[in-house]
Scaffold this motif. Structure first.
Motif, PDB file in Angstrom:
ATOM      1  N   UNK A 193      -7.568   1.395   4.670  1.00 48.70           N
ATOM      2  CA  UNK A 193      -7.973   0.521   3.569  1.00 48.70           C
ATOM      3  C   UNK A 193      -7.361  -0.866   3.633  1.00 48.70           C
ATOM      4  N   UNK A 194      -6.286  -1.042   4.384  1.00 50.30           N
ATOM      5  CA  UNK A 194      -5.648  -2.358   4.433  1.00 50.30           C
ATOM      6  C   UNK A 194      -5.659  -2.942   5.852  1.00 50.30           C
ATOM      7  N   UNK A 198       0.280   5.381  -0.977  1.00 52.48           N
ATOM      8  CA  UNK A 198      -0.736   5.629   0.036  1.00 52.48           C
ATOM      9  C   UNK A 198      -0.069   6.239   1.261  1.00 52.48           C
ATOM     10  N   UNK A 236       0.822  -1.204   0.000  1.00 55.53           N
ATOM     11  CA  UNK A 236       0.000   0.000   0.000  1.00 55.53           C
ATOM     12  C   UNK A 236       0.860   1.260   0.000  1.00 55.53           C
ATOM     13  N   UNK A 262      -4.157   6.226   5.056  1.00 58.64           N
ATOM     14  CA  UNK A 262      -4.886   5.490   4.008  1.00 58.64           C
ATOM     15  C   UNK A 262      -4.614   3.996   4.118  1.00 58.64           C
ATOM     16  N   UNK A 263      -3.354   3.653   4.414  1.00 56.31           N
ATOM     17  CA  UNK A 263      -3.001   2.244   4.561  1.00 56.31           C
ATOM     18  C   UNK A 263      -3.742   1.606   5.729  1.00 56.31           C
TER      19      UNK A 263
END
Lengths: 252, 299
Positions: free
Chosen positions: B197-198, B189, B184, B193-194
């Motif tokens: 989203x992950x 990212x 990511x 964001x990581x």
């Protein structure tokens, strides 16, 4: 030699007190393939991970010297690492797709860059998958989980995911080391296609692979850059004895 | 020397076997006794009707309803807060930094505080301090918040279950492979964001386990709500977080100690106990199943 895309000047890296890279000076040419070879622990992967500042994640790493990309020192304080990594894609040794659909994997990068238009995303995903030579295999199951793909397909999907961000440089850390010969062959063909548009740096354990895909080869040993030159020359008439010994399989 | 080892080994094995038998026997006795005592009373009507005749007859619907509301409001408070704390501890704080160490120490300590102390804390902090303050500021001194209610009971319970949530979520976050975070970040990212989203999607089963364990714990505890929200008897269901509520655990306590005829209400007590046991058992079983699936994925 074409113009240098990446230049390192006296790049030295320590893990805590241990020196892992000693004063590396290297010019990586644009839109060609440069391979890093050398025995395990020689620093080639560590060096690769300096180029997109992936080593920032490890607190004990200390770096001295400069890495210039398009003439700009990427370790300057004012550099935005996030933007830097958009410009420099990375493909890892172990394929690492997200536990999302094939489509969502490739759309991940464009989405975090703020692209939300469905049509635009579909276009990017399709062209990225085509450029990574996996479109025909996945076009009918775009919304299936990426984890259902074979190892070789997963790795090409990861390449597609990288391409979707439109980088200028692609770093590959032993991208085919976990793959069978047929998948490896596909990845190598792909590298050959990609170098028309991208500057590619590839770390590999496989000497034949370096000889097949790269234009330039750098041989690392114990954290030092021993020799760098045209791949043909490194593999046929290296200047330094250690390089010759490694390439002919006498150590490493 | 060999013989000595054998004797020690044998003794340990016997002791372990005995304690397993003992624990199983206790569980079985509890189950058998409550099932025998409560099975005739446990009907659909019992589950869906109000207590009647001074709680000598009727059902336990308000207690079930109140327990459900309690764990819902509690989860709304404990799960996001616990998740954020776990994310901070795993993703942002350095392992050895004093702030991370302090938080970890606090979480461990919180987990060992007797539940009645939470009840007293809730009374002192939420009702006497926050509640009184709210009444003075917003209600012009009129009594509304400075008394036991669903909100204060749930928040007190949330404090008690917070360590459970934090530990479960932390464990789950650590199972998200480093390779995925790197993938990511390498795509440009940001760290947040990581995480969004992950990391969080990858630890969703741990967040669920933590929630269910917390709910199971919260559904069974009585002491924290004793002074902060549980009611002896209510003729109507709570409709706002400022209302008091009935509760299964508290209902058992009330029926077995405060009832005008404890012996006559024995079947009601057993049936209520059975409902509470089934509720907490099934919640814990679900959590165990999710967690074992998570562990398998780790291998």
């Amino acid at each position: 030699m074409k113009e240098a895309k990446i230049v390192t000047r006296d790049l030295t890296l320590h893990y805590g007190l241990k020196m892992a890279l000693n004063s590396i000076n290297l010019h990586i040419p644009e839109k060609e393939v440069t391979a890093f070879i050398g025995p395990s622990g020689c620093g080639k992967s560590t060096f690769l991970r300096c180029l997109n500042r992936m080593n920032d994640l490890i607190p004990s790493v200390h770096i001295k010297g400069e890495i210039l990309i398009d003439g700009l020192d990427i370790y300057q304080k004012k550099i935005d690492v996030v933007n830097l990594r958009k410009k420099i894609g990375m493909v890892f040794q172990k394929s690492n797709p997200f536990a999302k659909s094939i489509f969502e994997n490739v759309a991940y990068g464009p989405k975090i860059n703020g692209i939300s238009d469905k049509k635009k995303l579909t276009e990017i995903v399709e062209s990225s998958l085509k450029n990574a030579a996996i479109w025909d295999e996945v076009k009918d199951r775009m919304h299936d989980s990426a984890l259902g793909l074979s190892g070789g397909q997963q790795q090409r999907l990861c390449i597609a995911r990288t391409l979707a961000v439109e980088p200028e440089i692609i770093l590959m850390d032993e991208p085919a080391s976990a793959l069978d010969p047929i998948s490896t062959g596909k990845i190598e063909e792909l590298i050959f296609e990609l170098k028309k548009k991208y500057t590619i740096v590839i770390v590999t354990h496989n000497m034949q692979q370096a000889a097949r895909v790269s234009d330039h080869t750098a041989f690392f040993y114990l954290g030092e850059l021993i020799e760098f030159g045209k791949t043909r020359k490194i593999f046929t008439a290296p200047d330094i004895k250690q390089t010759e010994e490694y390439i002919t399989g006498r150590f490493g | 020397m060999r013989l000595k080892n054998k004797i020690i080994g044998g003794a340990i094995t016997t002791a372990s076997a005995l304690s397993v038998v003992l624990i199983l026997a206790i569980i079985i006795i509890i189950l058998v006794v409550t099932i025998i005592g409560g099975k005739d009373k446990l009907t659909w009507e019992f589950l869906t009707s109000f207590p009647a005749d001074g709680m000598m007859k009727g059902g336990i619907f308000p207690a079930i309803y109140g327990t459900a509301l309690l764990v819902i409001v509690m989860s709304i408070a404990a799960v996001p807060f616990g998740t954020i704390t776990a994310i901070y501890l795993t993703e942002y704080a350095h392992e050895k930094s004093w702030i991370a160490q302090t938080i970890r120490f606090a979480v461990r300590t919180l987990a060992t505080v007797p539940s009645i102390i939470f009840g007293l804390f809730g009374l002192g902090f939420f009702i006497k301090f926050v509640g009184v303050g709210m009444d003075n500021w917003f209600m012009g001194g009129q009594l509304r918040w400075a008394q036991p209610n669903l909100l204060w009971g749930s928040l007190t319970m949330a404090l008690l279950t917070l360590p459970v949530v934090i530990v479960s979520v932390e464990e789950a976050i650590r199972t998200v492979p480093r390779e995925l975070r790197e993938a990511s970040l390498a795509l440009g990212a940001t760290k947040w964001q990581t995480i969004k989203k992950v990391v969080i999607p990858g630890s969703i089963s741990g967040i669920m386990t933590g929630t269910i364990l917390a709910v199971g714990r919260g559904a069974g505890e009585v002491a924290p709500i004793l002074f902060t929200g549980a009611a002896y008897y209510l003729a109507t269901l709570p409709t706002s977080v400022s209302d008091q509520f009935m509760n299964l655990g508290y209902h058992i306590y009330v029926m077995s100690t405060q009832s005008s005829n404890v012996d006559q209400t024995l079947p009601i007590q057993f049936a209520t106990t059975l409902v509470l046991l089934m509720l907490t058992f099934s919640l814990n079983l679900t959590a165990v199943l999710i967690r074992s699936r998570l562990r398998r994925r780790l291998k």
